[in-house]
Design a protein around this motif. Structure first.
Motif, PDB file in Angstrom:
ATOM      1  N   TYR A   1      21.290   6.143  -9.630  1.00 52.28           N
ATOM      2  CA  TYR A   1      20.285   6.570  -8.669  1.00 52.28           C
ATOM      3  C   TYR A   1      19.314   5.420  -8.403  1.00 52.28           C
ATOM      4  N   TYR A   2      19.078   5.182  -7.125  1.00 48.99           N
ATOM      5  CA  TYR A   2      18.209   4.097  -6.699  1.00 48.99           C
ATOM      6  C   TYR A   2      17.009   4.640  -5.923  1.00 48.99           C
ATOM      7  N   CYS A   3      15.873   4.065  -6.219  1.00 44.90           N
ATOM      8  CA  CYS A   3      14.670   4.308  -5.426  1.00 44.90           C
ATOM      9  C   CYS A   3      14.543   3.168  -4.426  1.00 44.90           C
ATOM     10  N   ALA A   4      13.993   3.472  -3.264  1.00 42.80           N
ATOM     11  CA  ALA A   4      13.790   2.427  -2.268  1.00 42.80           C
ATOM     12  C   ALA A   4      12.534   2.718  -1.469  1.00 42.80           C
ATOM     13  N   THR A   5      11.850   1.668  -1.094  1.00 46.21           N
ATOM     14  CA  THR A   5      10.691   1.796  -0.220  1.00 46.21           C
ATOM     15  C   THR A   5      10.984   1.112   1.101  1.00 46.21           C
ATOM     16  N   ASP A   6      10.582   1.753   2.180  1.00 45.34           N
ATOM     17  CA  ASP A   6      10.751   1.180   3.515  1.00 45.34           C
ATOM     18  C   ASP A   6       9.649   0.155   3.741  1.00 45.34           C
ATOM     19  N   LEU A   7       9.999  -1.041   4.045  1.00 43.64           N
ATOM     20  CA  LEU A   7       8.991  -2.087   4.211  1.00 43.64           C
ATOM     21  C   LEU A   7       8.199  -1.946   5.510  1.00 43.64           C
ATOM     22  N   ARG A   8       8.679  -1.134   6.447  1.00 40.69           N
ATOM     23  CA  ARG A   8       7.915  -0.884   7.664  1.00 40.69           C
ATOM     24  C   ARG A   8       6.664  -0.088   7.303  1.00 40.69           C
ATOM     25  N   ILE A   9       5.577  -0.351   8.005  1.00 37.36           N
ATOM     26  CA  ILE A   9       4.339   0.389   7.773  1.00 37.36           C
ATOM     27  C   ILE A   9       4.359   1.653   8.622  1.00 37.36           C
TER      28      ILE A   9
ATOM     29  N   THR B   1       0.863  -1.178   0.000  1.00 38.52           N
ATOM     30  CA  THR B   1       0.000   0.000   0.000  1.00 38.52           C
ATOM     31  C   THR B   1       0.901   1.229   0.000  1.00 38.52           C
ATOM     32  N   PHE B   2       0.997   1.876  -1.124  1.00 38.48           N
ATOM     33  CA  PHE B   2       1.998   2.912  -1.384  1.00 38.48           C
ATOM     34  C   PHE B   2       2.049   3.977  -0.291  1.00 38.48           C
ATOM     35  N   ASP B   3       0.905   4.494   0.115  1.00 41.65           N
ATOM     36  CA  ASP B   3       0.883   5.622   1.041  1.00 41.65           C
ATOM     37  C   ASP B   3       1.312   5.245   2.463  1.00 41.65           C
ATOM     38  N   GLU B   4       1.438   3.980   2.754  1.00 40.13           N
ATOM     39  CA  GLU B   4       1.760   3.548   4.117  1.00 40.13           C
ATOM     40  C   GLU B   4       3.261   3.426   4.357  1.00 40.13           C
ATOM     41  N   HIS B   5       4.069   3.736   3.344  1.00 42.10           N
ATOM     42  CA  HIS B   5       5.494   3.459   3.452  1.00 42.10           C
ATOM     43  C   HIS B   5       6.328   4.686   3.091  1.00 42.10           C
ATOM     44  N   ALA B   6       7.346   4.936   3.906  1.00 43.49           N
ATOM     45  CA  ALA B   6       8.324   5.964   3.563  1.00 43.49           C
ATOM     46  C   ALA B   6       9.101   5.518   2.334  1.00 43.49           C
ATOM     47  N   MET B   7       9.609   6.503   1.592  1.00 44.93           N
ATOM     48  CA  MET B   7      10.365   6.179   0.385  1.00 44.93           C
ATOM     49  C   MET B   7      11.559   7.113   0.264  1.00 44.93           C
ATOM     50  N   GLY B   8      12.568   6.635  -0.434  1.00 46.10           N
ATOM     51  CA  GLY B   8      13.767   7.440  -0.551  1.00 46.10           C
ATOM     52  C   GLY B   8      14.475   7.279  -1.877  1.00 46.10           C
ATOM     53  N   TRP B   9      15.316   8.249  -2.168  1.00 48.14           N
ATOM     54  CA  TRP B   9      16.228   8.189  -3.313  1.00 48.14           C
ATOM     55  C   TRP B   9      17.660   8.132  -2.784  1.00 48.14           C
ATOM     56  N   PHE B  10      18.437   7.289  -3.383  1.00 50.46           N
ATOM     57  CA  PHE B  10      19.839   7.118  -3.023  1.00 50.46           C
ATOM     58  C   PHE B  10      20.658   7.189  -4.311  1.00 50.46           C
ATOM     59  N   ARG B  11      21.969   7.385  -4.146  1.00 49.33           N
ATOM     60  CA  ARG B  11      22.834   7.346  -5.322  1.00 49.33           C
ATOM     61  C   ARG B  11      24.184   6.755  -4.954  1.00 49.33           C
ATOM     62  N   GLN B  12      24.833   6.224  -5.986  1.00 53.49           N
ATOM     63  CA  GLN B  12      26.164   5.661  -5.794  1.00 53.49           C
ATOM     64  C   GLN B  12      27.012   5.995  -7.002  1.00 53.49           C
ATOM     65  N   ALA B  13      28.067   6.754  -6.762  1.00 55.77           N
ATOM     66  CA  ALA B  13      29.000   7.104  -7.817  1.00 55.77           C
ATOM     67  C   ALA B  13      30.095   6.043  -7.878  1.00 55.77           C
ATOM     68  N   PRO B  14      30.768   5.909  -9.004  1.00 53.02           N
ATOM     69  CA  PRO B  14      31.836   4.905  -9.129  1.00 53.02           C
ATOM     70  C   PRO B  14      32.888   5.075  -8.037  1.00 53.02           C
TER      71      PRO B  14
END
Length: 124
Positions: free
Chosen positions: A94-102, A28-41
């Motif tokens: 760039y990576y998207c991630a969702t927190d699995l915690r509600i 359920t999309f609205d129940e989870h925090a989300m973030g953007w991350f990045r990793q350079a070489p």
């Protein structure tokens, strides 16, 4: 099964803009925090921005403050990262991630589920 899919990366010149998108399925999309991350070489993965679940409170790294904006559209189940005034040092996967915690926020210890990443390259 939770799936996270990013899109929108590409090659741009310094000073230009890009918008990354991320769709999430399997929760359920609205129940989870989300973030953007990045990793350079040759560098570790760093958090760029995060948005909490209920209040939509955002945090961002000092290196992108004033240039990048994270937002979410619950109706479309999509997370965005608007990147303006891009610099060569923003070049990274760039990576998207969702927190699995509600109803988790951007602090504490999120349990992230990652996407495969989208490449952003900024030329000088």
């Amino acid at each position: 099964q939770v799936q996270v899919v990013e899109s929108g990366g590409g090659l741009v010149q310094a000073g230009e803009s890009l918008r990354l998108s991320c769709t999430v399925s399997g929760l359920t999309f609205d129940e989870h925090a989300m973030g953007w991350f990045r990793q350079a070489p040759g560098k570790g993965r760093e958090q760029v921005a995060c948005i909490s679940s209920r209040r939509g409170t955002t945090t961002s790294a000092d290196s992108v403050k004033g240039r990048f904006t994270i937002s979410r559209d619950g109706a479309k189940k999509t997370l965005f990262l608007q990147m303006n005034s891009l610099k060569p040092e923003d070049t990274a996967m760039y990576y998207c991630a969702t927190d699995l915690r509600i109803f988790g926020g951007c602090s504490g210890t999120p349990s992230w589920r990652w996407g495969q990443g989208t490449q952003v390259t900024v030329s000088s």
